[in-house]
Write a protein that holds these residues in place. Structure first.
Motif, PDB file in Angstrom:
ATOM      1  N   GLU B  44       0.873  -1.182   0.000  1.00 43.41           N
ATOM      2  CA  GLU B  44       0.000   0.000   0.000  1.00 43.41           C
ATOM      3  C   GLU B  44       0.902   1.221   0.000  1.00 43.41           C
ATOM      4  O   GLU B  44       1.588   1.484   0.987  1.00 43.41           O
ATOM      5  CB  GLU B  44      -0.854   0.023   1.273  1.00 43.41           C
ATOM      6  CG  GLU B  44      -1.834  -1.134   1.380  1.00 43.41           C
ATOM      7  CD  GLU B  44      -2.444  -1.210   2.773  1.00 43.41           C
ATOM      8  OE1 GLU B  44      -2.412  -0.192   3.510  1.00 43.41           O
ATOM      9  OE2 GLU B  44      -2.915  -2.303   3.133  1.00 43.41           O
ATOM     10  N   VAL B  45       0.900   1.965  -1.066  1.00 45.15           N
ATOM     11  CA  VAL B  45       1.875   3.034  -1.237  1.00 45.15           C
ATOM     12  C   VAL B  45       1.197   4.383  -1.328  1.00 45.15           C
ATOM     13  O   VAL B  45       0.222   4.546  -2.067  1.00 45.15           O
ATOM     14  CB  VAL B  45       2.722   2.801  -2.514  1.00 45.15           C
ATOM     15  CG1 VAL B  45       3.804   3.862  -2.641  1.00 45.15           C
ATOM     16  CG2 VAL B  45       3.327   1.402  -2.494  1.00 45.15           C
ATOM     17  N   ARG B  46       1.708   5.359  -0.588  1.00 47.87           N
ATOM     18  CA  ARG B  46       1.294   6.744  -0.804  1.00 47.87           C
ATOM     19  C   ARG B  46       2.546   7.564  -1.109  1.00 47.87           C
ATOM     20  O   ARG B  46       3.667   7.112  -0.873  1.00 47.87           O
ATOM     21  CB  ARG B  46       0.550   7.291   0.408  1.00 47.87           C
ATOM     22  CG  ARG B  46       1.418   7.622   1.585  1.00 47.87           C
ATOM     23  CD  ARG B  46       0.621   8.405   2.648  1.00 47.87           C
ATOM     24  NE  ARG B  46      -0.044   7.497   3.567  1.00 47.87           N
ATOM     25  CZ  ARG B  46      -1.022   7.867   4.397  1.00 47.87           C
ATOM     26  NH1 ARG B  46      -1.448   9.125   4.410  1.00 47.87           N
ATOM     27  NH2 ARG B  46      -1.557   7.005   5.237  1.00 47.87           N
ATOM     28  N   THR B  47       2.353   8.753  -1.618  1.00 48.09           N
ATOM     29  CA  THR B  47       3.503   9.608  -1.905  1.00 48.09           C
ATOM     30  C   THR B  47       3.358  10.918  -1.149  1.00 48.09           C
ATOM     31  O   THR B  47       2.274  11.285  -0.685  1.00 48.09           O
ATOM     32  CB  THR B  47       3.614   9.913  -3.418  1.00 48.09           C
ATOM     33  OG1 THR B  47       2.463  10.665  -3.799  1.00 48.09           O
ATOM     34  CG2 THR B  47       3.697   8.632  -4.241  1.00 48.09           C
ATOM     35  N   ALA B  48       4.485  11.599  -0.989  1.00 50.11           N
ATOM     36  CA  ALA B  48       4.511  12.896  -0.326  1.00 50.11           C
ATOM     37  C   ALA B  48       5.637  13.697  -0.950  1.00 50.11           C
ATOM     38  O   ALA B  48       6.661  13.119  -1.331  1.00 50.11           O
ATOM     39  CB  ALA B  48       4.757  12.698   1.175  1.00 50.11           C
ATOM     40  N   THR B  49       5.440  15.006  -1.075  1.00 52.28           N
ATOM     41  CA  THR B  49       6.468  15.818  -1.728  1.00 52.28           C
ATOM     42  C   THR B  49       6.693  17.110  -0.959  1.00 52.28           C
ATOM     43  O   THR B  49       5.874  17.539  -0.145  1.00 52.28           O
ATOM     44  CB  THR B  49       6.083  16.137  -3.184  1.00 52.28           C
ATOM     45  OG1 THR B  49       4.806  16.793  -3.179  1.00 52.28           O
ATOM     46  CG2 THR B  49       5.998  14.868  -4.026  1.00 52.28           C
ATOM     47  N   LEU B  50       7.847  17.713  -1.253  1.00 50.30           N
ATOM     48  CA  LEU B  50       8.316  18.870  -0.500  1.00 50.30           C
ATOM     49  C   LEU B  50       7.302  20.002  -0.428  1.00 50.30           C
ATOM     50  O   LEU B  50       7.110  20.616   0.630  1.00 50.30           O
ATOM     51  CB  LEU B  50       9.619  19.382  -1.138  1.00 50.30           C
ATOM     52  CG  LEU B  50      10.275  20.616  -0.513  1.00 50.30           C
ATOM     53  CD1 LEU B  50      10.721  20.332   0.906  1.00 50.30           C
ATOM     54  CD2 LEU B  50      11.475  21.061  -1.352  1.00 50.30           C
ATOM     55  N   ASP B  51       6.652  20.295  -1.558  1.00 48.81           N
ATOM     56  CA  ASP B  51       5.836  21.503  -1.603  1.00 48.81           C
ATOM     57  C   ASP B  51       4.410  21.314  -1.094  1.00 48.81           C
ATOM     58  O   ASP B  51       3.623  22.267  -1.105  1.00 48.81           O
ATOM     59  CB  ASP B  51       5.856  22.087  -3.019  1.00 48.81           C
ATOM     60  CG  ASP B  51       7.256  22.595  -3.363  1.00 48.81           C
ATOM     61  OD1 ASP B  51       7.918  23.142  -2.461  1.00 48.81           O
ATOM     62  OD2 ASP B  51       7.699  22.428  -4.519  1.00 48.81           O
ATOM     63  N   GLU B  52       4.073  20.123  -0.661  1.00 45.12           N
ATOM     64  CA  GLU B  52       2.786  19.933   0.023  1.00 45.12           C
ATOM     65  C   GLU B  52       2.892  20.510   1.438  1.00 45.12           C
ATOM     66  O   GLU B  52       3.990  20.670   1.972  1.00 45.12           O
ATOM     67  CB  GLU B  52       2.466  18.431   0.117  1.00 45.12           C
ATOM     68  CG  GLU B  52       2.242  17.755  -1.246  1.00 45.12           C
ATOM     69  CD  GLU B  52       2.087  16.236  -1.101  1.00 45.12           C
ATOM     70  OE1 GLU B  52       1.167  15.803  -0.371  1.00 45.12           O
ATOM     71  OE2 GLU B  52       2.897  15.510  -1.691  1.00 45.12           O
ATOM     72  N   PRO B  53       1.736  20.798   2.056  1.00 52.63           N
ATOM     73  CA  PRO B  53       1.775  21.261   3.451  1.00 52.63           C
ATOM     74  C   PRO B  53       2.488  20.222   4.329  1.00 52.63           C
ATOM     75  O   PRO B  53       2.263  19.017   4.160  1.00 52.63           O
ATOM     76  CB  PRO B  53       0.300  21.368   3.835  1.00 52.63           C
ATOM     77  CG  PRO B  53      -0.442  21.452   2.541  1.00 52.63           C
ATOM     78  CD  PRO B  53       0.370  20.729   1.515  1.00 52.63           C
ATOM     79  N   GLU B  54       3.330  20.693   5.213  1.00 56.47           N
ATOM     80  CA  GLU B  54       4.162  19.811   6.047  1.00 56.47           C
ATOM     81  C   GLU B  54       4.905  18.774   5.187  1.00 56.47           C
ATOM     82  O   GLU B  54       5.158  17.662   5.642  1.00 56.47           O
ATOM     83  CB  GLU B  54       3.333  19.114   7.123  1.00 56.47           C
ATOM     84  CG  GLU B  54       2.673  20.113   8.089  1.00 56.47           C
ATOM     85  CD  GLU B  54       1.968  19.425   9.239  1.00 56.47           C
ATOM     86  OE1 GLU B  54       2.680  18.856  10.081  1.00 56.47           O
ATOM     87  OE2 GLU B  54       0.722  19.452   9.278  1.00 56.47           O
ATOM     88  N   HIS B  55       5.231  19.166   3.979  1.00 56.81           N
ATOM     89  CA  HIS B  55       5.941  18.283   3.033  1.00 56.81           C
ATOM     90  C   HIS B  55       5.195  16.969   2.815  1.00 56.81           C
ATOM     91  O   HIS B  55       5.804  15.934   2.494  1.00 56.81           O
ATOM     92  CB  HIS B  55       7.363  17.973   3.509  1.00 56.81           C
ATOM     93  CG  HIS B  55       8.145  19.167   3.975  1.00 56.81           C
ATOM     94  ND1 HIS B  55       8.080  20.397   3.363  1.00 56.81           N
ATOM     95  CD2 HIS B  55       9.025  19.323   5.013  1.00 56.81           C
ATOM     96  CE1 HIS B  55       8.888  21.245   3.990  1.00 56.81           C
ATOM     97  NE2 HIS B  55       9.456  20.624   4.996  1.00 56.81           N
ATOM     98  N   GLY B  56       3.879  16.993   3.021  1.00 58.40           N
ATOM     99  CA  GLY B  56       3.097  15.771   2.819  1.00 58.40           C
ATOM    100  C   GLY B  56       3.232  14.768   3.949  1.00 58.40           C
ATOM    101  O   GLY B  56       2.715  13.653   3.867  1.00 58.40           O
ATOM    102  N   LEU B  57       3.918  15.185   5.023  1.00 52.94           N
ATOM    103  CA  LEU B  57       4.153  14.250   6.131  1.00 52.94           C
ATOM    104  C   LEU B  57       3.445  14.706   7.404  1.00 52.94           C
ATOM    105  O   LEU B  57       3.883  14.422   8.519  1.00 52.94           O
ATOM    106  CB  LEU B  57       5.661  14.082   6.366  1.00 52.94           C
ATOM    107  CG  LEU B  57       6.419  13.525   5.148  1.00 52.94           C
ATOM    108  CD1 LEU B  57       7.926  13.542   5.394  1.00 52.94           C
ATOM    109  CD2 LEU B  57       5.963  12.100   4.814  1.00 52.94           C
ATOM    110  N   GLY B  58       2.323  15.412   7.231  1.00 47.66           N
ATOM    111  CA  GLY B  58       1.567  15.868   8.394  1.00 47.66           C
ATOM    112  C   GLY B  58       0.630  14.787   8.906  1.00 47.66           C
ATOM    113  O   GLY B  58       0.643  13.650   8.437  1.00 47.66           O
TER     114      GLY B  58
END
Lengths: 241, 241, 241, 241
Positions: B44-58
């Protein structure tokens, strides 16, 4: 007899000035007890303490140190980040670091390890036995198969450090715990030895075998005379394509 | 077939949006190329990137991640210290971390290693061969004795990391250098794999054998189901004195 | 749930037939107690004992074994060198080996280690505590921070083995010693786990947490599916000169 | 300047007497070239060769040796098992061992490693670069970041040894391979260094930097002055029950 090293002994030096029990054991501070043992081994030793300007590590003290010993306990937070940064850079450059006892929680040790460095502890006047698990290691030179300390603080596993590159000593505690007490690490060109014993209310650093471990560790952690590796953008050595 | 893991692929995602050459290779970003390979392996994979809020890791993204992949290059400094702190804590708690290529210089990798993580480099379209030096290691599963990449960036020694606990791959470069390219570390309860290849201007992450290494590494780095060790003040288990 | 493995449990099977105290604890032999725990974990398990033809390891038993457990004590010398040679070759090829308790002195373990494998010992009905020092390790999965055995034989340092690649468990003994009790090694493509507890006069292998360690170790030691490395005379891959 | 060590250089000494090309490079044998470099470093050096009685290792030669160097190639099988047994016991007792080049296949090295010690090879006059991957290691003292050998035999991975405790040098070969060329091991109280270069048809041991590595390794492998650990049946140190 090997060449003398330039050794700096750093001590927080607070317990000795506020707790008469500690002052009775280390009237001149833990740093002077350690320094005496290292001078006896032939080294050029200076000391530095928290409340000196720049914690005694200003100017070129670090540049002129082959090995640094670190003892701290209740004032880790007061060590300036700038000094920690300077020590860190100097270790990567090759200076040896001996982290003693509660220095497991010092800023510099945690930064070099990258982990929490947390552990179990208890002050209950209990017996500690440090067993040599690497008998051919230079830090075990001249030791019997174990060192007995009649009364010490307990530190117990899990000790949250990276797996030591070399494990030299494992402690047994009367109350039921074990601990990896003598741990070797390499970081950059520098070598680091964590050595467990040395709670301030016990005369541990007056024990000849404990002094011997520290003398051995200083010798082991001495910098190697070699050019710093070049890094960054590099030209090819062979033709490509 | 083992159970699927919850994997988060983090990518800086800047080169792909500013450099047409990179966009041509990774039209949906490096993260989507990596995610596709891991979805194909059943995760089960999700992605996150720098320019998302909290770099996508919120929120609880990290809490719900078994393994985190990290690709970053030119914007390491823009990653917030708070997010780095959160990732660091989560790795010590058990989350696996796969640091890819230029992530050697990411804040999170440097913090976990405690060293400069510096190295030599050169972009010169040269051949790389990754040799397996630990053939029984789970990260080498299904690999031939070497992986060939026709064109890649060179990374050369000395790579300033702690000695890897397990060394799986060593690279040969056409221009004359070698590099420790597949390195395993344990920190706290978490496992970390550094994997060298993956310069953004080459189609490296489309190579099936490179995908295989990453799939293996994700499986290897999965958290172990165990109680967190208790630390701090502890009562004795045996009578003292 | 991972795929079942083909596991062979080898036991000397002499104490159980000559000592009523041991027979009372292990009426079908130590091998059957171990086999039951591994069958419960879903594996295909067979057993083999010293007094069978070729010690039960003839034909293609080894070729059809993913992991081999070894318990021996008083008859190490009776194990034929030919069988040892066959086991050794199969471990290098990738078969896992779990060496239990007094198997530290077995021919196969000593051959794989290259050292004397000697240690201290005492049978005195004393308490053993096995502390987890690598909480994120697969062999520690599902364990509490320590395992308590009310009565066991003592094994003490120095244990003359090569430094373990991964150290998972360290034992504390009531009588004052410590021991590296859970030790991981890689040799060739095979993985080896040495696990200390299991003196024949104590019901150690009936303890669920001890069974859990062995189940975990079997899973960890399973062979990796990869081509054997080619060795010997090799042609160049690049033009020379 | 450290104290001189008692060093014994063992050489098969056959190629030099049968191959004029080798004799031209090493007129007095490889052992004398190595001995000269170690005498220049201040050590007390003796030599021993295969065709001497007891291969030159009779009497108390081993007991009077701090470090033993071993070069052998085509006559490994002629080394008597009794002498191998004696060298093995002495290494576990603390004597250092430097295994050079084709000594990877010597009886003593294979016995200490417990693996096949097999590898890839090719004699094709190709360039070798040995890169320092542990810049702070004593064996790297005084070295530049790499050593270049214009022509050498190739050795390639997978080299079937246990994972080295410390990896100091990694070789790059012109024909496309890499090799772990400087590997440290501890066995019993003894230290072992495997050092790759030194094919008999090249003047490798006349190279000052190669001599420097060997001088460093001898110093590093010197025995530590410590009591041998006691093993076997042991009384309790604490009251049990």
């Amino acid at each position: 007899m090997s060449a003398p090293l330039r050794v700096t002994v750093w001590n927080e030096f607070r317990h000795e000035r506020s707790n008469p029990k500690v002052a009775a054991i280390y009237p001149d501070g833990i740093h002077e007890a350690l320094a005496a043992a290292l001078r006896a081994a032939g080294h050029e030793v200076r000391t530095a303490t928290l409340d000196e300007p720049e914690h005694g590590l200003g100017g070129d003290v670090l540049g002129a140190s082959d090995v640094l010993l670190w003892w701290g306990h209740k004032a880790h937070a007061e060590v300036s980040d700038e000094v920690v940064q300077r020590v860190h850079a100097r270790v990567l450059e090759g200076m040896g670091l001996i982290a003693l006892h509660s220095a497991h929680f010092s800023k510099i040790f945690k930064r070099l390890m990258g982990t929490s460095c947390d552990l179990k502890w208890r002050v209950a006047d209990e017996r500690e036995r440090l067993w040599v698990v690497a008998p051919g290691h230079p830090i075990a030179e001249g030791l019997p198969e174990r060192i007995e300390l009649v009364r010490e603080e307990m530190y117990g596993e899990h000790f949250d450090i990276p797996p030591p590159e070399e494990l030299v000593l494992v402690s047994w505690f009367q109350g039921g715990e074990v601990f990896r007490s003598g741990c070797c690490f390499r970081r950059g060109a520098g070598r680091i030895f964590y050595f467990r014993p040395g709670h301030e209310t016990y005369p541990t650093y007056h024990e000849p075998l404990i002094q011997r471990v520290i003398q051995n560790a200083v010798r082991w952690a001495a910098p190697v005379d070699a050019a710093a590796p070049r890094r960054g953008r590099s030209d090819a050595l062979e033709r490509i394509g």
